[in-house]
Design an enzyme around this catalytic site. Structure first.
Site, PDB file in Angstrom:
ATOM      1  N   HIS A 188      -9.731   4.913  -0.405  1.00 24.87           N
ATOM      2  CA  HIS A 188      -8.839   4.931   0.765  1.00 24.87           C
ATOM      3  C   HIS A 188      -9.572   5.628   1.904  1.00 24.87           C
ATOM      4  O   HIS A 188     -10.618   6.247   1.702  1.00 24.87           O
ATOM      5  CB  HIS A 188      -7.552   5.688   0.429  1.00 24.87           C
ATOM      6  CG  HIS A 188      -6.588   4.877  -0.385  1.00 24.87           C
ATOM      7  ND1 HIS A 188      -5.321   4.570   0.048  1.00 24.87           N
ATOM      8  CD2 HIS A 188      -6.716   4.292  -1.594  1.00 24.87           C
ATOM      9  CE1 HIS A 188      -4.705   3.839  -0.871  1.00 24.87           C
ATOM     10  NE2 HIS A 188      -5.530   3.663  -1.878  1.00 24.87           N
ATOM     11  N   ASP A 235       0.855  -1.188   0.000  1.00 24.23           N
ATOM     12  CA  ASP A 235       0.000   0.000   0.000  1.00 24.23           C
ATOM     13  C   ASP A 235       0.901   1.251   0.000  1.00 24.23           C
ATOM     14  O   ASP A 235       1.928   1.277   0.702  1.00 24.23           O
ATOM     15  CB  ASP A 235      -0.856  -0.063   1.274  1.00 24.23           C
ATOM     16  CG  ASP A 235      -1.934   1.004   1.331  1.00 24.23           C
ATOM     17  OD1 ASP A 235      -2.407   1.428   0.264  1.00 24.23           O
ATOM     18  OD2 ASP A 235      -2.303   1.392   2.460  1.00 24.23           O
ATOM     19  N   HIS A 279      -7.267   9.668   5.295  1.00 23.20           N
ATOM     20  CA  HIS A 279      -6.729   8.619   6.170  1.00 23.20           C
ATOM     21  C   HIS A 279      -6.901   9.029   7.633  1.00 23.20           C
ATOM     22  O   HIS A 279      -6.852  10.216   7.949  1.00 23.20           O
ATOM     23  CB  HIS A 279      -5.240   8.399   5.891  1.00 23.20           C
ATOM     24  CG  HIS A 279      -4.965   7.840   4.521  1.00 23.20           C
ATOM     25  ND1 HIS A 279      -4.330   8.561   3.542  1.00 23.20           N
ATOM     26  CD2 HIS A 279      -5.249   6.641   3.975  1.00 23.20           C
ATOM     27  CE1 HIS A 279      -4.217   7.808   2.452  1.00 23.20           C
ATOM     28  NE2 HIS A 279      -4.767   6.644   2.679  1.00 23.20           N
ATOM     29  N   GLU A 330      -2.713   6.427  -7.420  1.00 26.43           N
ATOM     30  CA  GLU A 330      -3.646   7.439  -6.874  1.00 26.43           C
ATOM     31  C   GLU A 330      -3.545   8.728  -7.676  1.00 26.43           C
ATOM     32  O   GLU A 330      -2.460   9.179  -8.052  1.00 26.43           O
ATOM     33  CB  GLU A 330      -3.281   7.710  -5.414  1.00 26.43           C
ATOM     34  CG  GLU A 330      -4.155   8.754  -4.739  1.00 26.43           C
ATOM     35  CD  GLU A 330      -3.823   8.907  -3.252  1.00 26.43           C
ATOM     36  OE1 GLU A 330      -3.553   7.879  -2.580  1.00 26.43           O
ATOM     37  OE2 GLU A 330      -3.820  10.049  -2.757  1.00 26.43           O
TER      38      GLU A 330
HETATM   39  P1  13P Z   1      -7.850   4.498   7.223  1.00 26.94           P
HETATM   40  O1  13P Z   1      -6.670   4.437   8.121  1.00 26.94           O
HETATM   41  O2  13P Z   1      -8.583   5.781   7.325  1.00 26.94           O
HETATM   42  O3  13P Z   1      -8.768   3.316   7.402  1.00 26.94           O
HETATM   43  O4  13P Z   1      -7.305   4.445   5.725  1.00 26.94           O
HETATM   44  C1  13P Z   1      -6.757   3.262   5.261  1.00 26.94           C
HETATM   45  C2  13P Z   1      -6.092   3.459   3.965  1.00 26.94           C
HETATM   46  O5  13P Z   1      -6.597   4.131   3.089  1.00 26.94           O
HETATM   47  C3  13P Z   1      -4.809   2.801   3.759  1.00 26.94           C
HETATM   48  O6  13P Z   1      -4.212   3.167   2.566  1.00 26.94           O
END
Ligand code: 13P
Length: 279
Positions: free
Chosen positions: A206, A82, A178, A134
């Site tokens: 995300h 990721d 995030h 992205e």
């Molecule tokens: P969160 O931490 O808000 O759940 O986001 C996860 C994410 O998008 C990881 O790339």
């Protein structure tokens, strides 16, 4: 059952009109909890780790564990890098056997993002791996450091980006961020709809922590096929571990603590899988 590519899970999600959950992991208990929830729900998942997490959870240790868990799982599991930030890290993950990688060039100018992602797509094709990228800027921050301001994905840029890079999945910025949202976000479903109509690749959301089930469903109806959850799992683990320590009052036991950590993640993943499977 099997380690699979993310592409296979995205196609399955498209056929079923649902989204595949991509759950971030940082230790063995998180891997165990996530896979147990997926097996019980008889639903494939993606296990993922972001590059910014690697100082805490080294790729050399996490990668082989995630891959072994996927290979031994009773459901198909993809293993994904990721928010890859450096091409070297993407390469390392592919060499290790990750079946999917994200290169995050969202902070780069569009033409540079396109150029770098195109190279990653070429590299990943040698490994048969799936590539996510992205466009626009998802708010907040994965890990520590300065939070990013949301910058919604431009649908016209999305068309150019997908055409020129050949990317397999596109992470969109539609007001999502995030981390924990201070207030419920006003997601730009109008922007999501335009992107969905303009490009043919599966879309990725995300910043899944704190989004309501209704909002998730609407995103899925508008082409989102992968949803990332990180903070909610880290928080669930921490809360469960704290409750375990409180219960043991002065005589903490490592084995009970480990089981509680896995259980916290299991509950969170199970809850999200049920939402993402709803039609
Ligand atoms: P969160 O931490 O808000 O759940 O986001 C996860 C994410 O998008 C990881 O790339």
């Amino acid at each position: 059952m099997s380690l699979v590519t993310m592409q296979e899970l995205l196609e399955r999600a498209e056929q079923k009109g649902c989204a595949v959950g991509a759950f971030s992991v940082g230790n063995m208990e998180m891997v165990l909890g996530a896979v147990r929830a997926a097996e019980e729900a008889e639903t494939p998942i993606i296990l993922q780790i972001a590059e910014v997490r690697l100082p805490n959870s080294p790729l050399e240790l996490m990668g082989p564990m995630m891959l072994a868990a996927a290979k031994n799982a009773a459901v198909p599991v993809a293993v994904h890098l990721d928010h890859g930030l450096r091409p070297e890290t993407v390469h390392k993950a592919l060499e290790m056997g990750f079946t999917s990688v994200m290169f995050d060039g969202s902070q780069l100018p569009l033409s540079e993002n396109i150029r770098t992602v195109k190279n990653v797509v070429q590299l990943a094709s040698d490994y048969g791996a799936t590539v996510e990228a992205e466009l626009g800027v998802v708010g907040g921050n994965e890990g520590e450091g300065k939070a990013h301001e949301v910058l919604c994905t431009d649908p016209a840029d999305a068309v150019r980006f997908c055409d020129e890079t050949g990317v397999d999945a596109l992470a969109v910025a539609i007001g999502n961020a995030h981390g924990n949202y201070p207030v419920l976000p006003a997601l730009r479903f109008d922007v999501l709809e335009k992107i969905h109509k303009a490009v043919s690749v599966p879309l990725v959301l995300h910043g899944g922590t704190g989004i309501t089930p209704e909002m998730f469903r609407k995103c899925i109806r508008l082409g989102v096929r992968k949803i990332n959850i990180a903070t909610a799992s880290f928080d669930a683990l921490a809360r469960s571990a704290k409750a375990c320590c409180d219960e043991q009052d002065g005589a903490p036991n490592y084995f009970a603590l480990s089981a509680c950590e896995a259980a916290g993640v299991y509950e969170n993943v199970k809850r999200h899988i049920a939402i993402f499977n709803m039609r």
